[in-house]
Write a protein that holds these residues in place. Structure first.
Motif, PDB file in Angstrom:
ATOM      1  N   ILE A  11       0.880  -1.171   0.000  1.00 46.22           N
ATOM      2  CA  ILE A  11       0.000   0.000   0.000  1.00 46.22           C
ATOM      3  C   ILE A  11       0.914   1.217   0.000  1.00 46.22           C
ATOM      4  N   THR A  16      -5.548   4.333  -2.365  1.00 47.38           N
ATOM      5  CA  THR A  16      -5.508   3.858  -3.748  1.00 47.38           C
ATOM      6  C   THR A  16      -5.409   2.331  -3.734  1.00 47.38           C
ATOM      7  N   ALA A  17      -5.536   1.723  -4.911  1.00 49.38           N
ATOM      8  CA  ALA A  17      -5.529   0.265  -4.999  1.00 49.38           C
ATOM      9  C   ALA A  17      -4.179  -0.294  -4.556  1.00 49.38           C
ATOM     10  N   ASP A 185      -4.336  -7.311   5.311  1.00 52.70           N
ATOM     11  CA  ASP A 185      -4.829  -6.156   4.564  1.00 52.70           C
ATOM     12  C   ASP A 185      -4.991  -4.958   5.499  1.00 52.70           C
TER      13      ASP A 185
END
Length: 211
Positions: A11, A16-17, A185
């Protein structure tokens, strides 16, 4: 020497992705490249590779750093059996006999604990010679705006998104301040906190690695 830091998820710019199997190439104190691991290993075949579990993010900013260093005592490892490992505040701090030597050791250990929580920048005014010298020696970036509140080593405590806790995004040509957390994540990172940090890189230097 160039170093390639790779993780399960990159990240680079919160919000953002993310990049699965992403990596960051560090050259000196600067980010040289960002992207998928396979592409960067091909482009930088001589870079030393460090592989980490979890999520690689920009370094975090500790917005209560001044409080952590002036209103909390960070016990010496030799005191852990008696005082525990967590910072002491309030009445427990007031019960200790503090002098300049003891405060100096506490400040040094407090800064080390911040690095162990993925911190690469601190916010606030460090007016005393003791604090300003210790912070300068640590290499941590100093930002001007602090957040009031009780001392807490976890920069992620109470934030709604990772973007609220990073010092600055990872960008090519920018300073190589990054952290890696052993979580799958961003959601898990916010839930479990910065205590999951396995590595902190400050201006290109590996300053913390969980053993």
């Amino acid at each position: 020497m160039q170093t390639l830091h790779a993780a399960d998820l990159l990240i680079a710019v919160p919000g953002t992705a993310p990049v699965p199997g992403g990596a960051v190439v560090v050259d000196g104190d600067t980010v040289a490249a960002l992207g998928p691991y396979e592409e960067l290993t091909a482009a930088y075949p001589r870079a030393r590779v460090r592989r980490w579990p979890g999520v690689l993010t920009p370094g975090l900013v500790q917005r209560r750093a001044a409080a952590l260093l002036t209103r909390a005592y960070h016990p010496d490892p030799r005191e852990h059996a008696e005082l525990g490992e967590r910072p002491l505040t309030g009445d427990r701090l007031a019960a200790l006999e503090m002098d300049d030597t003891r405060w100096s050791g506490s400040v040094r250990r407090g800064l080390q604990q911040m690095l162990r929580h993925g911190t690469t920048a601190v916010a606030g005014a460090f007016d005393s010679l003791l604090l300003s010298t210790a912070v300068a020696r640590s290499g941590l970036r100093v930002l001007p705006v602090a957040t009031p509140g009780e001392p807490d080593l976890d920069p992620l405590r109470g934030v709604a998104a990772l973007a609220d806790a990073v010092a600055s995004p990872l960008t090519v040509g920018g300073r190589a301040d990054l952290a890696v957390f052993d979580v799958p994540d961003e959601a898990a990172l916010l839930e479990r906190g910065a205590g999951t940090c396995v590595a902190t890189v400050l201006a290109g230097r590996l300053v913390h690695r969980r053993r």
